[in-house]
Design a protein around this motif. Structure first.
Motif, PDB file in Angstrom:
ATOM      1  N   TYR A  61      42.265  52.078   3.191  1.00 26.98           N
ATOM      2  CA  TYR A  61      43.645  51.768   2.803  1.00 26.98           C
ATOM      3  C   TYR A  61      44.285  52.957   2.080  1.00 26.98           C
ATOM      4  N   CYS A  62      43.555  53.560   1.154  1.00 33.34           N
ATOM      5  CA  CYS A  62      44.080  54.719   0.419  1.00 33.34           C
ATOM      6  C   CYS A  62      44.429  55.848   1.384  1.00 33.34           C
ATOM      7  N   LYS A  63      43.541  56.113   2.307  1.00 36.70           N
ATOM      8  CA  LYS A  63      43.787  57.190   3.273  1.00 36.70           C
ATOM      9  C   LYS A  63      45.024  56.891   4.113  1.00 36.70           C
ATOM     10  N   GLN A  64      45.177  55.646   4.518  1.00 36.57           N
ATOM     11  CA  GLN A  64      46.343  55.249   5.301  1.00 36.57           C
ATOM     12  C   GLN A  64      47.627  55.393   4.494  1.00 36.57           C
ATOM     13  N   MET A  65      47.597  54.968   3.235  1.00 39.19           N
ATOM     14  CA  MET A  65      48.791  54.999   2.401  1.00 39.19           C
ATOM     15  C   MET A  65      49.205  56.433   2.055  1.00 39.19           C
ATOM     16  N   MET A  66      48.240  57.323   1.914  1.00 41.85           N
ATOM     17  CA  MET A  66      48.557  58.704   1.541  1.00 41.85           C
ATOM     18  C   MET A  66      48.975  59.544   2.747  1.00 41.85           C
ATOM     19  N   GLU A  67      48.860  58.990   3.935  1.00 39.15           N
ATOM     20  CA  GLU A  67      49.314  59.632   5.178  1.00 39.15           C
ATOM     21  C   GLU A  67      48.683  61.021   5.332  1.00 39.15           C
ATOM     22  N   ASP A  68      49.495  62.061   5.473  1.00 39.12           N
ATOM     23  CA  ASP A  68      48.939  63.390   5.750  1.00 39.12           C
ATOM     24  C   ASP A  68      48.745  64.242   4.495  1.00 39.12           C
ATOM     25  N   ILE A  69      48.865  63.628   3.318  1.00 38.31           N
ATOM     26  CA  ILE A  69      48.651  64.361   2.063  1.00 38.31           C
ATOM     27  C   ILE A  69      47.152  64.607   1.888  1.00 38.31           C
ATOM     28  N   PRO A  70      46.723  65.842   1.623  1.00 38.87           N
ATOM     29  CA  PRO A  70      45.287  66.109   1.421  1.00 38.87           C
ATOM     30  C   PRO A  70      44.765  65.333   0.209  1.00 38.87           C
ATOM     31  N   ILE A  71      43.678  64.602   0.395  1.00 39.15           N
ATOM     32  CA  ILE A  71      43.137  63.801  -0.702  1.00 39.15           C
ATOM     33  C   ILE A  71      41.628  64.021  -0.825  1.00 39.15           C
ATOM     34  N   PRO A  86      52.593  48.433 -13.711  1.00 39.64           N
ATOM     35  CA  PRO A  86      54.055  48.217 -13.652  1.00 39.64           C
ATOM     36  C   PRO A  86      54.643  48.262 -12.239  1.00 39.64           C
ATOM     37  N   PHE A  87      53.938  47.670 -11.293  1.00 35.32           N
ATOM     38  CA  PHE A  87      54.425  47.606  -9.915  1.00 35.32           C
ATOM     39  C   PHE A  87      54.086  46.232  -9.348  1.00 35.32           C
ATOM     40  N   GLU A  88      54.964  45.721  -8.526  1.00 29.06           N
ATOM     41  CA  GLU A  88      54.738  44.394  -7.965  1.00 29.06           C
ATOM     42  C   GLU A  88      53.701  44.408  -6.856  1.00 29.06           C
ATOM     43  N   THR A  89      53.616  45.489  -6.110  1.00 23.81           N
ATOM     44  CA  THR A  89      52.665  45.574  -5.001  1.00 23.81           C
ATOM     45  C   THR A  89      51.964  46.920  -5.003  1.00 23.81           C
ATOM     46  N   LYS A  90      50.823  46.977  -4.335  1.00 20.99           N
ATOM     47  CA  LYS A  90      50.115  48.240  -4.184  1.00 20.99           C
ATOM     48  C   LYS A  90      50.952  49.238  -3.395  1.00 20.99           C
ATOM     49  N   PHE A 131      51.836  53.038  -4.575  1.00 23.73           N
ATOM     50  CA  PHE A 131      51.516  54.247  -3.804  1.00 23.73           C
ATOM     51  C   PHE A 131      52.775  55.030  -3.460  1.00 23.73           C
ATOM     52  N   GLN A 132      53.842  54.336  -3.113  1.00 26.26           N
ATOM     53  CA  GLN A 132      55.076  55.029  -2.755  1.00 26.26           C
ATOM     54  C   GLN A 132      55.655  55.770  -3.953  1.00 26.26           C
ATOM     55  N   ALA A 133      55.621  55.144  -5.121  1.00 30.87           N
ATOM     56  CA  ALA A 133      56.123  55.802  -6.327  1.00 30.87           C
ATOM     57  C   ALA A 133      55.310  57.062  -6.627  1.00 30.87           C
TER      58      ALA A 133
END
Length: 283
Positions: free
Chosen positions: A128-138, A81-85, A89-91
């Motif tokens: 890409y995932c690491k970049q999108m999550m910024e400084d959040i521990p993943i 239910p999102f138009e873009t990745k 990620f932002q949601a």
């Protein structure tokens, strides 16, 4: 610090008095363990009001491991239910705000599906995932053996270190390409995650179909004392390389996760301070 808990808080009946209402389970769970995995976030990005409720129901030192939404890990590839990745990620990141504000977010777990194998396209997606999550521990958990075969194991671990991924070490049945071996290596000096899925080979490989609930058998396993003693030694070694170790038991098809979690806690001689009072169990 070594924190032990289980995945989810709804189905661990041994923890709760018989009359407990579903809405009261998390508050009671917080009297037993200091950490939990949130699975609901995998199926749908949770409204901030839900997260705020969970945050408010848990003790100050409680921590959440939040599972990444299935559209972000490729489990769900259609009808997202999102138009873009980027919007997706932002949601998801927006939904994490209450955890972060209360300092209760331990990490976000990216568990990838069995078809997510070791190839350039997927390595780039991890970047890409690491970049999108910024400084959040993943944290990163694979379900395809290729990442840890002889040709790629060293490079996989080096990549995780370079990118800052937390290693989600899995204990699971050795069932061929769609499972991974135990790789007890810390890739992040701050945190390491261990997920205990059990070792039910036949349940793990049982085909999914509409007539059976595969979850009822896949995680049907009770760790014995010898297996937990072996893990005790591995946990103590990992604790030398990573400041915090989080261990989550997922072997709950038969209700064994909470008992095994407490058994390992006792073996390690851990007593947690700051848990919620066990008020509901008094009546």
């Amino acid at each position: 610090m070594i924190c032990i808990g289980v995945t989810g808080w709804g189905d661990h009946y041994s923890l709760y008095p018989p009359q407990i209402k579903p809405k009261d389970k998390l508050a009671e769970y917080g009297s037993h363990f200091p950490v939990v995995e949130v699975d609901a976030s995998f199926y749908a990005i949770q409204p901030e009001r839900n997260v705020s409720k969970w945050v408010n129901e848990t003790p100050e030192n409680f921590r959440f491991v939040v599972k990444a939404y299935q559209g972000m890990t490729g489990h769900q590839r259609t009808d997202i239910p999102f138009e873009t990745k980027a919007e997706m990620f932002q949601a998801f990141k927006n939904s994490l705000r209450p955890y972060q504000k209360a300092n209760k977010l331990a990490m976000v777990l990216f568990q990838f599906p069995p078809w997510f194998d070791c190839k350039k396209e997927n390595v780039n997606y991890l970047r890409y995932c690491k970049q999108m999550m910024e400084d959040i521990p993943i944290a990163l958990e694979f379900r395809n053996q290729s990442w840890f075969n002889d040709a790629f194991r060293s490079d996989t671990l080096a990549f995780m270190r370079e990118q800052g991924w937390i290693h989600a070490i899995a204990d699971e049945p050795q069932a061929g390409e769609g499972s991974i071996p135990v790789v007890p290596v810390a890739t992040n000096e701050n945190m390491t995650l261990i997920r205990m899925h059990g070792r039910n080979f036949h349940g793990w490989t049982k085909p999914k179909n509409k007539d059976t609930n595969w979850r009822e058998v896949r995680y049907l396993y009770k760790y014995n004392e010898k297996e937990l003693i072996e893990w005790k030694e591995q946990v103590l070694e990992l604790a030398k390389a990573s400041k915090d170790i989080i261990i989550l038991f997922n072997n709950n098809s038969g209700g064994d996760a909470a008992g095994n979690a407490k058994q390992l806690q006792n073996m390690l001689g851990i007593e947690y301070d700051g848990l919620a009072p066990k008020q509901l169990g008094l009546f």
